[in-house]
Design a protein around this motif. Structure first.
Motif, PDB file in Angstrom:
ATOM      1  N   GLY A   1       3.302  -9.716 -14.248  1.00  0.00           N
ATOM      2  CA  GLY A   1       4.279 -10.128 -13.238  1.00  0.00           C
ATOM      3  C   GLY A   1       3.687 -10.065 -11.848  1.00  0.00           C
ATOM      4  O   GLY A   1       2.814  -9.243 -11.554  1.00  0.00           O
ATOM      5  N   ARG A   2       4.174 -10.936 -10.980  1.00  0.00           N
ATOM      6  CA  ARG A   2       3.613 -11.050  -9.632  1.00  0.00           C
ATOM      7  C   ARG A   2       3.960  -9.824  -8.795  1.00  0.00           C
ATOM      8  O   ARG A   2       5.119  -9.423  -8.716  1.00  0.00           O
ATOM      9  N   PRO A   3       2.965  -9.228  -8.114  1.00  0.00           N
ATOM     10  CA  PRO A   3       3.237  -8.097  -7.237  1.00  0.00           C
ATOM     11  C   PRO A   3       3.500  -8.549  -5.804  1.00  0.00           C
ATOM     12  O   PRO A   3       3.284  -9.715  -5.450  1.00  0.00           O
ATOM     13  N   ASP A   4       3.913  -7.608  -4.978  1.00  0.00           N
ATOM     14  CA  ASP A   4       4.068  -7.869  -3.542  1.00  0.00           C
ATOM     15  C   ASP A   4       2.752  -7.689  -2.795  1.00  0.00           C
ATOM     16  O   ASP A   4       2.592  -8.201  -1.676  1.00  0.00           O
ATOM     17  N   LEU A   5       1.819  -6.948  -3.404  1.00  0.00           N
ATOM     18  CA  LEU A   5       0.545  -6.634  -2.752  1.00  0.00           C
ATOM     19  C   LEU A   5      -0.474  -6.297  -3.819  1.00  0.00           C
ATOM     20  O   LEU A   5      -0.144  -5.680  -4.840  1.00  0.00           O
ATOM     21  N   ALA A   6      -1.730  -6.692  -3.575  1.00  0.00           N
ATOM     22  CA  ALA A   6      -2.851  -6.249  -4.411  1.00  0.00           C
ATOM     23  C   ALA A   6      -3.815  -5.447  -3.555  1.00  0.00           C
ATOM     24  O   ALA A   6      -4.163  -5.860  -2.448  1.00  0.00           O
ATOM     25  N   LEU A   7      -4.228  -4.295  -4.062  1.00  0.00           N
ATOM     26  CA  LEU A   7      -5.221  -3.462  -3.396  1.00  0.00           C
ATOM     27  C   LEU A   7      -6.519  -3.610  -4.182  1.00  0.00           C
ATOM     28  O   LEU A   7      -6.560  -3.299  -5.376  1.00  0.00           O
TER      29      LEU A   7
END
Length: 353
Positions: free
Chosen positions: A263-269
């Motif tokens: 599922g799509r996140p709000d942020l990737a680190l």
């Protein structure tokens, strides 16, 4: 002209990377940041626009409350007590099992070990700041951070606290984000991050790493029979055995596709370690030897994967040891800055890294 909020390289020249001030001889050199920045600043298509891409000061450090969202109250208490020095010695492996110093010459130190904790809290604050900027601009790269081995109850692998999960938990507490990914391409497994996010669907983790060697060469249980959290799996684990470098990027591409299924996140680190580089000087990275060309393909792959999906990416340096790590960061950031700023993407033929 990009606005101040779209600046995307977070580098404070006053933030030192070398540990020699503390008598610690682990080969983390200031040049991995300073030389990278010097090369970017002298690039013929970037030098005149430096004010449009450079953030030259870090914000404040993280605080005790930030640590308590991630680490145990007992461990945090030890960090804020006279026991701090013992925790640093253990985390940085400065004394071996026989009681001898290891990569450590306290007689050469010009600063007490306790000051290292202050630097680490400031560095963790930089990771948080990088995440905030990425949410605003879509991409930010911080010249620091990536302490992915720190566990809930203790530090490990030169990582006293886990700045990655600290930053994400802070943003979740502020309701700035709900879901996040951690994409870890450091040479070593992101074991602390995997353990701290285990059982929580709001943080999905991917780690591509050496199939053998530290931290996976430790016993799977301690002397009391307790399981070693370093073996808790990431959401997506991609172990790379010695000699499998030719398929590294294909395996990474496949792993990213599996991560996308969460599922799509709000942020990737992105934990953008340079230590898989074949010229890295830390002995424990010898099991993975990528060329500069393979590293650039790796970083472009992750960058394009996130950009295509319109997922903000906050990137941190993580591991990179010795005299050549700047080369891996520089080649990617030249490309990424030119691409992000809409300029010429092709490298000038005279550039030598």
């Amino acid at each position: 002209m990009l606005s101040e909020h779209n600046r995307m390289i977070l580098y404070d020249p006053r933030q030192l990377h070398s540990l020699m001030d503390f008598g610690i001889e682990i080969p983390v050199l200031d040049s991995r940041a300073s030389e990278t920045f010097a090369r970017l600043s002298s690039h013929p298509h970037l030098t005149a626009r430096r004010d449009a891409w450079h953030i030259n000061a870090l914000g404040g450090p993280v605080d005790r409350a930030d640590l308590l969202r991630v680490h145990s109250a007992d461990y945090v208490s030890r960090l804020f007590s006279p026991g701090l020095e013992a925790e640093i010695i253990r985390t940085y492996e400065l004394i071996d099992a026989d009681g001898n110093t290891h990569r450590y010459q306290p007689a050469l130190a010009t600063r007490p070990l306790s000051e290292l904790f202050d630097r680490i809290l400031t560095r963790a604050g930089g990771t948080l700041q990088c995440c905030r900027r990425a949410l605003e601009s879509g991409f930010c790269f911080y010249f620091g951070g990536g302490m992915h081995h720190a566990q809930k109850e203790y530090g490990a692998g030169f990582c006293l606290v886990n700045d990655l999960v600290i930053a994400l938990r802070r943003l979740q507490a502020e309701t700035r984000i709900r879901r996040a990914w951690v994409i870890d391409v450091d040479a070593h497994k992101g074991d602390g991050t995997a353990a701290l996010a285990a059982g929580d669907d709001s943080i999905a983790t991917l780690s591509i790493h050496m199939a053998a060697g530290w931290p996976l060469d430790q016993p799977e249980r301690d002397a009391e029979g307790q399981p070693n959290p370093s073996f808790i799996p990431s959401t997506v684990d991609i172990p790379i055995a010695a000699g499998e470098e030719p398929v590294y990027n294909r395996r990474l591409r496949e792993g990213l596709a599996r991560l996308a299924e969460t599922g799509r996140p709000d942020l990737a680190l992105v934990v953008c370690g340079a230590d898989p580089y074949e010229l890295d000087e830390l002995p424990s990275t010898a099991g993975l030897k990528l060329s500069l060309e393979q590293l650039l393909e790796r970083d472009q792959l992750v960058y394009s994967f996130l950009k295509t999906r319109k997922i903000p990416g906050a990137w941190v340096m993580a591991g990179g040891y010795g005299r050549n790590s700047w080369r891996a960061y520089t080649q990617f950031l030249e490309w990424a800055l030119l691409e992000h700023m809409g300029g010429q993407v092709a490298m000038p033929p005279t550039r030598v890294l």
